[in-house]
Write a protein that holds these residues in place. Structure first.
Motif, PDB file in Angstrom:
ATOM      1  N   LEU A 486       0.862  -1.185   0.000  1.00 53.12           N
ATOM      2  CA  LEU A 486       0.000   0.000   0.000  1.00 53.12           C
ATOM      3  C   LEU A 486       0.904   1.243   0.000  1.00 53.12           C
ATOM      4  CD1 LEU A 486      -2.800   1.295   0.190  1.00 53.12           C
ATOM      5  CD2 LEU A 486      -2.609   1.134   2.696  1.00 53.12           C
ATOM      6  N   LYS A 487       0.804   2.050  -1.053  1.00 55.40           N
ATOM      7  CA  LYS A 487       1.657   3.229  -1.201  1.00 55.40           C
ATOM      8  C   LYS A 487       0.800   4.486  -1.165  1.00 55.40           C
ATOM      9  CE  LYS A 487       5.325   0.871  -3.737  1.00 55.40           C
ATOM     10  NZ  LYS A 487       6.244   0.921  -4.894  1.00 55.40           N
ATOM     11  N   LEU A 488       1.017   5.262  -0.088  1.00 50.92           N
ATOM     12  CA  LEU A 488       0.262   6.491   0.131  1.00 50.92           C
ATOM     13  C   LEU A 488       1.207   7.678   0.367  1.00 50.92           C
ATOM     14  CD1 LEU A 488      -2.535   5.104   2.511  1.00 50.92           C
ATOM     15  CD2 LEU A 488      -2.699   5.533   0.055  1.00 50.92           C
ATOM     16  N   ASP A 515       4.006   2.593   2.555  1.00 57.87           N
ATOM     17  CA  ASP A 515       4.735   3.804   2.198  1.00 57.87           C
ATOM     18  C   ASP A 515       3.904   5.013   2.608  1.00 57.87           C
ATOM     19  OD1 ASP A 515       6.148   5.880   1.128  1.00 57.87           O
ATOM     20  OD2 ASP A 515       6.069   5.186  -0.956  1.00 57.87           O
ATOM     21  N   LEU A 516       4.414   5.758   3.604  1.00 55.87           N
ATOM     22  CA  LEU A 516       3.725   6.960   4.094  1.00 55.87           C
ATOM     23  C   LEU A 516       4.649   8.183   4.016  1.00 55.87           C
ATOM     24  CD1 LEU A 516       1.936   5.510   7.269  1.00 55.87           C
ATOM     25  CD2 LEU A 516       0.924   6.004   5.036  1.00 55.87           C
ATOM     26  N   ARG A 517       5.504   8.251   3.045  1.00 55.30           N
ATOM     27  CA  ARG A 517       6.459   9.358   2.939  1.00 55.30           C
ATOM     28  C   ARG A 517       5.768  10.712   2.732  1.00 55.30           C
ATOM     29  NH1 ARG A 517      10.018   7.537  -1.957  1.00 55.30           N
ATOM     30  NH2 ARG A 517       8.016   6.579  -2.473  1.00 55.30           N
ATOM     31  N   ALA A 518       6.407  11.731   3.275  1.00 59.34           N
ATOM     32  CA  ALA A 518       6.024  13.123   3.014  1.00 59.34           C
ATOM     33  C   ALA A 518       4.540  13.386   3.225  1.00 59.34           C
ATOM     34  CB  ALA A 518       6.445  13.511   1.595  1.00 59.34           C
ATOM     35  N   LEU A 545       8.809   6.083   6.423  1.00 57.27           N
ATOM     36  CA  LEU A 545       8.341   7.321   7.058  1.00 57.27           C
ATOM     37  C   LEU A 545       9.253   8.497   6.728  1.00 57.27           C
ATOM     38  CD1 LEU A 545       7.382   5.948  10.612  1.00 57.27           C
ATOM     39  CD2 LEU A 545       5.864   6.383   8.673  1.00 57.27           C
ATOM     40  N   GLY A 546       9.921   8.455   5.611  1.00 55.40           N
ATOM     41  CA  GLY A 546      10.818   9.535   5.221  1.00 55.40           C
ATOM     42  C   GLY A 546      10.082  10.838   4.951  1.00 55.40           C
ATOM     43  N   PHE A 547      10.780  11.969   5.137  1.00 54.40           N
ATOM     44  CA  PHE A 547      10.256  13.301   4.827  1.00 54.40           C
ATOM     45  C   PHE A 547       8.967  13.630   5.598  1.00 54.40           C
ATOM     46  CE2 PHE A 547      12.515  11.762   1.098  1.00 54.40           C
ATOM     47  CZ  PHE A 547      13.376  12.815   0.805  1.00 54.40           C
ATOM     48  N   ASN A 548       8.931  13.329   6.881  1.00 58.32           N
ATOM     49  CA  ASN A 548       7.707  13.541   7.663  1.00 58.32           C
ATOM     50  C   ASN A 548       7.881  14.492   8.847  1.00 58.32           C
ATOM     51  OD1 ASN A 548       5.083  12.159   6.958  1.00 58.32           O
ATOM     52  ND2 ASN A 548       6.509  10.457   6.611  1.00 58.32           N
ATOM     53  N   GLU A 549       8.974  15.212   8.894  1.00 60.53           N
ATOM     54  CA  GLU A 549       9.217  16.211   9.947  1.00 60.53           C
ATOM     55  C   GLU A 549       9.168  15.597  11.349  1.00 60.53           C
ATOM     56  OE1 GLU A 549       6.771  19.732   9.377  1.00 60.53           O
ATOM     57  OE2 GLU A 549       6.567  19.244   7.252  1.00 60.53           O
TER      58      GLU A 549
END
Length: 607
Positions: A486-488, A515-518, A545-549
């Protein structure tokens, strides 16, 4: 009678011009300048000159009668042997006498050199061919095109030869050989091609990105005709152009081994594509042709369509990122109608639009074979084109993989595709990323998974579905469907959407890649997901969880979850491009070590 100290050259026959020039030159230079010799040497040279002059005047002296003449001669001899220098008058007279003769000699010498340059031809410079023949072997270089240079030093020459020999050894040793990016150029390929002549070892060879041009392709002539072991040849990233493609096609007509030919990014145009089409009409061995990232236009697509009418062996045709357009898609569709062998069609990035999609679907519907993969990404398809594609999905029973990535089907197009998926029971992978789908589009897709258990990969990234879209999907996937990937990413779900996804993970038993990036999850979203990781979940193995502050608090929460759950299944965790410090990174590293010590499970965490 002239005095001995002022004797002229004309009165002394034994003193020739050459002799005078020999004695005069070191003292006065070419044009009467002062000599560079020491003064004592200059005096010695002058004395010698006077002695010779005096001795040369004997015949004149004999004509003088009496002892007076003899005594005068002796006195002259004694004076000549004294240490006193020549008088200034003598030297001045000497210079005035010799200078015109020296100037004449110099002028004659210059004039002779000028005549020699004008009349005597220079020897012809050796030709390139003669230079090559006289060279002691070929000076191989790893740099493309530099093998013809003759000024390479011995050390570089030895290293280059050693590299080329190592490449040749690889070809003779391994079945799969990757020589991409070695930059050995045309000359290196001529050397290496010999290793393929009767090679029965190498089955897959990549010569990609080596600076090979059309001239280098000729190295395969006589080589590929005799080689039957090689199954895959990759020449991608080499500027061989249409001329090189034509040459290669002429060679491969009689090849009985190569089944996969990769010519991506080779500066190929329509003429090269036409040469490929002629090859496909005659060659019954090729199964996969890759022509991505070239300059093939409508004319080239038409030629390939004609080949599809006659060829019965081609399985995969890759034409991504060319210039087919709607006309090219229309031409290709006509070739597909009678083709029975094609299984994969890649047309990503050809700007076929809605009209091209309609024509292509019409040809695919009449296709006699079984298309399993269709890539129509980045083709400016809107909801109108999505309607035709949805109709094709409903009827098709062989399609397994559909890519509509980076089009603009919107919510309306998503609804069309969702309706088709309710009837289709064979499509397992669908990519709808970057299609301007909002929460309503996601809400239309979600119910499909209540009955459809065939779809295992769903890509919805780069769509602004927001928290509401995430909620619609999470509520269905909590207990339904068979989605494994699942890519979101880039879906603007925020911390609220992460809470819905985290709740879904507590119960879902199928999703293994998430995938929950950005998505702007921050510490709150990370904490929600951490609470779910504490619960036994044997499915989720990869979480992005990349690019998620995410800051230190979120990192600490995830680290604690990994330590707490002894049965955690996550083996890959991407936390790159977040905002936590070295303290958060240390906590995660410590958690990774703890899991390994307690359970001997390795978790790869990317920072």
């Amino acid at each position: 009678m002239e005095s001995t100290s002022a004797l002229s050259f004309r009165s002394h026959p034994k003193l020739t011009l050459a002799a005078a020039y020999r004695y005069w030159k070191p003292q006065f230079g070419l044009f009467g300048g002062a000599a560079s010799l020491p003064s004592s040497r200059r005096r010695l040279r002058c004395r010698g000159l006077v002695v010779r002059a005096a001795s040369g005047s004997d015949s004149a002296s004999r004509r003088v009668s009496g002892g007076q003449s003899v005594s005068r001669g002796r006195r002259v001899y004694r004076e000549s042997q004294s240490e006193s220098p020549l008088s200034a008058a003598s030297v001045k007279h000497f210079v005035s006498s010799v200078a015109p003769a020296a100037a004449l000699v110099a002028a004659t010498f210059v004039l002779w050199k000028l005549v020699e340059k004008l009349l005597i031809p220079k020897p012809a410079a050796p030709s390139v061919a003669e230079s090559k023949s006289s060279a002691q072997g070929v000076k191989w270089s790893i740099g493309a095109g530099s093998n013809l240079l003759s000024n390479l030093n011995a050390k570089i020459d030895r290293q280059a030869k050693q590299k080329i020999n190592e490449f040749a050894k690889e070809l003779r040793t391994f079945s799969v050989v990757d020589m991409s990016g070695r930059s050995f150029g045309d000359e290196g390929l001529f050397f290496l091609a010999e290793s393929l002549g009767y090679n029965q070892t190498a089955e897959e060879v990549s010569f990609a990105a080596n600076g090979i041009t059309a001239s280098g392709v000729k190295a395969f002539d006589g080589v590929l005709q005799s080689n039957i072991a090689l199954k895959t040849l990759d020449l991608s990233g080499n500027p061989i152009g249409d001329e090189g493609v034509k040459c290669l096609c002429d060679i491969l007509v009689n090849n009985n081994g190569i089944q996969k030919l990769q010519l991506n990014s080779t500066d190929m145009g329509d003429e090269g594509a036409k040469a490929i089409s002629e090859l496909l009409k005659k060659n019954s061995i090729l199964r996969i042709i890759e022509l991505n990232n070239n300059m093939i236009d409508y004319s080239g697509f038409t030629g390939l369509a004609g080949a599809l009418l006659l060829n019965s062996t081609i399985r995969n045709l890759h034409l991504n990122n060319n210039y087919g357009g709607a006309l090219g898609a229309n031409a290709l569709a006509k070739g597909l109608e009678r083709n029975k062998s094609l299984r994969e069609l890649h047309l990503h990035g050809n700007s076929i639009g809605d009209e091209g999609a309609r024509a292509l679907v019409s040809g695919l519907s009449a296709h006699k074979g079984k298309i399993a993969l269709l890539d129509l990404g980045n083709n400016s398809i809107t909801s109108k084109g999505a309607f035709h594609i949805a109709e094709y999905i409903k009827k098709n029973k062989s399609l397994l993989w559909l890519n509509l990535y980076m089009n603009d089907i919107g919510d309306e197009g998503a609804e069309r595709i969702a309706d088709a998926l309710k009837e289709n029971r064979n499509l397992s992978t669908i990519d709808l990323g970057g299609n301007n789908i909002h929460a309503s589009g996601a809400a239309a897709i979600a119910p499909v998974f209540k009955d459809n258990t065939v779809v295992t990969t769903l890509e919805l990234g780069y769509n602004p579905i927001g928290p509401d879209g995430a909620k619609a999907l999470a509520e269905v996937l909590k207990f339904h469907g068979n989605v494994k990937t699942l890519k979101l990413g880039w879906c603007q779900i925020g911390a609220k959407g992460a809470e819905f996804i985290a709740d879904m993970l507590k119960y879902n038993t199928t999703v293994s890649v998430l995938d929950l990036r950005a998505n702007g999850l921050r510490d709150e979203g990370a904490a929600c997901l951490a609470r779910s990781l504490k619960v036994v979940n044997e499915a989720l193995t990869s979480l992005d969880l990349g690019f998620n502050e995410i800051r230190d608090d979120g990192a600490f929460a995830i680290a604690q979850a990994l330590k707490t759950n002894e049965d955690v299944a996550v083996s890959a965790l991407n936390l790159a491009s977040n905002l936590f410090t070295k303290f958060g990174q240390s906590a995660l590293t410590d958690a990774m070590d703890h899991v390994y010590e307690m359970n001997e499970k390795e978790i790869s965490i990317f920072f």
